[in-house]
Design an enzyme around this catalytic site. Structure first.
Site, short mmCIF file in Angstrom:
data_model
loop_
_atom_site.label_atom_id
_atom_site.label_comp_id
_atom_site.label_asym_id
_atom_site.label_seq_id
_atom_site.Cartn_x
_atom_site.Cartn_y
_atom_site.Cartn_z
N LEU A 158 46.91 47.68 30.10
CA LEU A 158 46.36 46.90 30.97
C LEU A 158 47.07 45.28 30.73
O LEU A 158 47.78 45.22 29.75
CB LEU A 158 45.00 46.22 30.91
CG LEU A 158 44.40 45.83 29.34
CD1 LEU A 158 44.68 44.41 29.04
CD2 LEU A 158 42.93 46.02 29.36
N GLU A 160 46.99 41.23 30.79
CA GLU A 160 45.92 40.12 30.81
C GLU A 160 46.36 39.40 32.09
O GLU A 160 47.35 39.36 32.57
CB GLU A 160 46.29 39.11 29.48
CG GLU A 160 45.69 39.72 28.25
CD GLU A 160 46.24 38.89 26.84
OE1 GLU A 160 46.34 37.68 27.04
OE2 GLU A 160 46.21 39.37 26.01
N TYR A 259 62.80 38.68 36.46
CA TYR A 259 63.06 37.30 36.56
C TYR A 259 63.38 36.63 35.58
O TYR A 259 62.51 36.90 34.26
CB TYR A 259 61.55 36.70 37.03
CG TYR A 259 61.02 37.11 38.63
CD1 TYR A 259 61.20 36.28 39.40
CD2 TYR A 259 60.63 38.47 38.81
CE1 TYR A 259 60.76 36.58 40.95
CE2 TYR A 259 60.15 38.88 40.02
CZ TYR A 259 60.50 38.29 40.83
OH TYR A 259 60.23 38.32 42.11
N GLY A 261 63.63 33.68 32.59
CA GLY A 261 62.64 32.49 32.32
C GLY A 261 63.17 32.08 30.87
O GLY A 261 64.41 31.86 30.56
N CYS A 268 51.49 40.93 22.67
CA CYS A 268 52.24 42.39 22.73
C CYS A 268 53.64 42.49 22.49
O CYS A 268 54.08 42.83 21.61
CB CYS A 268 51.53 43.16 23.78
SG CYS A 268 49.77 43.33 23.90
N LYS A 329 51.60 33.41 29.82
CA LYS A 329 51.62 33.79 31.42
C LYS A 329 50.64 33.17 32.02
O LYS A 329 49.52 32.91 31.45
CB LYS A 329 52.08 35.31 31.34
CG LYS A 329 50.97 35.78 31.01
CD LYS A 329 51.08 37.47 31.58
CE LYS A 329 49.73 38.42 31.34
NZ LYS A 329 50.08 39.60 31.73
N ARG A 336 48.95 33.28 22.30
CA ARG A 336 49.89 33.80 20.96
C ARG A 336 51.27 34.16 21.30
O ARG A 336 51.53 34.52 22.74
CB ARG A 336 49.28 35.39 20.60
CG ARG A 336 47.61 34.95 20.11
CD ARG A 336 47.04 36.39 19.89
NE ARG A 336 46.57 36.89 21.17
CZ ARG A 336 45.81 38.13 21.21
NH1 ARG A 336 45.28 38.72 19.93
NH2 ARG A 336 45.28 38.77 22.38
P1 NAD Z 1 41.85 40.34 19.99
O1 NAD Z 1 42.28 39.76 18.87
O2 NAD Z 1 41.96 39.67 21.48
O3 NAD Z 1 40.60 41.22 19.73
C1 NAD Z 1 40.30 41.79 18.54
C2 NAD Z 1 39.11 41.94 18.40
O4 NAD Z 1 38.65 42.85 17.39
C3 NAD Z 1 38.37 40.49 17.77
O5 NAD Z 1 37.39 39.94 18.57
C4 NAD Z 1 38.06 40.59 16.35
O6 NAD Z 1 36.98 39.97 16.08
C5 NAD Z 1 37.54 42.18 16.20
N1 NAD Z 1 37.68 42.73 15.08
C6 NAD Z 1 38.28 42.79 14.23
N2 NAD Z 1 38.28 43.47 13.18
C7 NAD Z 1 36.92 44.08 13.43
C8 NAD Z 1 35.93 45.05 12.77
N3 NAD Z 1 36.14 45.36 11.60
N4 NAD Z 1 35.01 45.33 13.64
C9 NAD Z 1 34.66 44.83 14.74
N5 NAD Z 1 35.44 44.08 15.32
C10 NAD Z 1 36.72 43.68 14.71
O7 NAD Z 1 43.10 41.62 20.38
P2 NAD Z 1 43.41 42.28 21.59
O8 NAD Z 1 44.51 41.46 22.36
O9 NAD Z 1 42.16 42.65 22.38
O10 NAD Z 1 44.29 43.67 21.29
C11 NAD Z 1 43.61 44.63 20.58
C12 NAD Z 1 44.69 45.60 20.36
O11 NAD Z 1 45.05 46.35 21.70
C13 NAD Z 1 46.13 45.50 19.76
O12 NAD Z 1 46.25 46.46 18.98
C14 NAD Z 1 46.78 45.08 20.83
O13 NAD Z 1 48.32 45.37 20.53
C15 NAD Z 1 46.44 46.07 21.95
N6 NAD Z 1 46.59 45.73 23.34
C16 NAD Z 1 46.56 44.35 23.74
C17 NAD Z 1 46.73 44.10 25.05
C18 NAD Z 1 46.70 42.79 25.46
O14 NAD Z 1 46.99 42.21 26.68
N7 NAD Z 1 45.98 41.87 24.81
C19 NAD Z 1 47.29 45.08 25.74
C20 NAD Z 1 47.26 46.24 25.59
C21 NAD Z 1 47.24 46.63 24.01
#
Ligand code: NAD
Length: 453
Positions: A158, A160, A259, A261, A268, A329, A336
């Protein structure tokens, strides 16, 4: 069906809510008690368009609940799958830090009661599912229990800002499994999302884990490649906007992610590119293309600042700069690795005053920038007495401002367009000096007083 999703960040909360939306019974778990307390009251920890209403609707229907107690949920919910969606931030050496993922795996191992598929949704290097399986097995062994379970890898793609649509109508869903039983559970869970004929692709677990990194690395490569081309265009007197249109109409290349920038950011691309380089080097292989992608990106984050320095002959102390857009973005509050942070830090170091505006990311930006920056109540207020405007994040509301008003509010009519959203010639005709990325700079065409009338 019932599932649990661990981690209520950008990925976990969207995943849990979208599964609830198609009728699955979901419990979202986080260790952060405040987040869970807020979620129970309908207050979201993140900004994602459309998510708040969807959380509220599904919570009211009783399909979506929130908890801090992973043990209790795993022991009592009879979940067919538990998704791990916690963060995997870069460690000091660039590798993905798996401590949160493995802590959750151990916790699951301590609580498991019956057959469950433990699904890694976090972005994790090849070999992580094996570690997750081992961590759970060790805990079960310590309990003296023999409970059947499977691990699966289900990387998330996905974006954001468009996360709900991406989840509900995915281009594809990738699932790595190693048993027929796990494949059946995952097939049933994802069936409601396959209405548009997009594929559910099953594969072995290492390939699924690698797919996520390869996808992000490819996208980062397109961005850095185009930024490199843009910089050369500028040197050679070519216009990268034209070049982009010229190459993007070739179906083999496509018009997305080309694009130019001020460099990629976010939670990520930077960390995933680093982690893939690290995985390769740990295994005796050098990812040379990606090393260059990273270097180009680092350099690109300074391009806008360098243009500011050149325009003002290095004399930035005491000047005021308006910055439009802070998030990495549009349509997210995620700060981050946002290029805005690099640019603003450089401006502040040079003794400049910064007035920023972002439609949703100002609260988040305060965590790192604090009160060293002034925050406008809207984009126009941020312009008052500015020596220049820096367009950093291309939020839709910044695309067509009233340049008569803009010019009147600013001390000097100078625009640094980090995303090439404005027409430089048009701005020059309105009396602005214009600097874009990979395009010729434009000097004001008219006397500035008549231009803004
Ligand atoms: P985030 O930091 O927004 O959320 C992570 C959550 O996990 C936090 O709320 C934290 O409190 C919780 N957490 C940590 N340890 C925990 C535990 N032991 N028990 C319960 N909760 C716990 O992270 P995110 O952006 O959602 O990314 C999560 C994963 O998904 C990462 O590996 C990231 O690379 C991947 N990812 C992110 C995106 C994106 O667009 N953000 C897209 C694809 C994949």
């Amino acid at each position: 069906m019932r599932i649990a999703v661990v981690g209520t960040g950008y990925v976990g909360l969207v995943t849990g809510t979208c599964f609830a939306e198609v009728g699955i019974d979901v419990t979202c778990i986080d260790i952060d008690e405040r987040k869970i307390e807020n979620l129970r009251q309908g207050i979201l920890p993140i900004y994602e368009p459309g998510l708040e209403e969807m959380v509220e609707r599904n919570a009211q229907k009783g399909r979506l609940s929130f908890s801090t107690d992973l043990s209790e949920v795993v022991e009592s919910c009879g979940c067919e799958a538990v998704f791990i969606a916690v963060g995997t931030p870069p460690g000091e050496d660039g590798s993905a830090d798996l401590k949160y993922v493995l802590a959750v795996a151990r916790h699951i191992g301590r609580s498991l009661k019956g057959y469950t598929v433990v699904v890694t949704k976090s972005t994790v290097p090849v070999g992580t599912a094996r570690k997750v399986r081992q961590a759970i097995a060790e805990e079960l062994e310590a309990r003296g229990e023999q409970i059947d379970f499977d691990v699966a890898s289900n990387p998330e793609f996905l974006k954001e800002g468009a996360a709900i649509d991406d989840f509900l109508k995915p281009d594809r869903i990738v699932v790595g499994v190693e048993s027929e039983r796990a494949e059946q559970v995952m097939s049933r869970l994802y069936k409601p999302f396959l209405m548009n004929g997009h594929p559910l692709i099953f594969m072995d677990i290492p390939s699924a884990e690698m797919t996520k990194y390869a996808a992000n690395a490819m996208l980062a490569t397109k961005i850095s490649f185009m930024n490199d081309v843009a910089n050369l265009c500028e040197i050679m007197g070519a216009d990268v906007n034209m070049v982009r249109r010229g190459i993007g109409s070739d179906a083999r290349i496509g018009n997305k992610f080309i694009y130019p920038g001020i460099g990629y950011g976010g939670s990520c691309f930077p960390k995933d590119v680093k982690a893939l380089i690290k995985t390769a080097s740990e295994n005796g292989y050098a990812m040379q293309v990606l090393q260059a992608v990273e270097q180009v990106n680092e350099r690109q984050k300074s391009v806008l600042f360098d243009k500011v320095v050149a325009h003002f002959n290095g004399d930035l102390a005491g000047r005021t700069f308006a910055v439009w857009g802070l998030s990495f973005k549009p349509k997210t509050d995620d700060m981050r690795e946002a290029p805005s942070l690099v640019i603003i830090e450089r401006l502040l170091e040079a003794g400049a005053r910064v007035k920023a505006y972002d439609p949703v990311a100002m609260a988040e930006a305060r965590h790192s920038l604090g009160d060293r920056v002034e925050y406008g109540k809207d984009e126009y207020e941020a312009l008052i007495d500015a020596d220049a405007l820096l367009l950093v994040t291309e939020w839709p509301e910044f695309r067509s401002p009233n340049f008569s008003v803009v010019g009147k509010l600013m001390k000097e009519k100078v625009v640094f367009d980090g995303r090439n959203i404005y027409d430089g010639a048009e701005l020059a005709a309105k009396g602005f000096a214009y600097h874009g990325i990979g395009v010729a700079q434009q000097v004001p065409q008219l006397d500035s007083t008549s231009a803004t009338e």
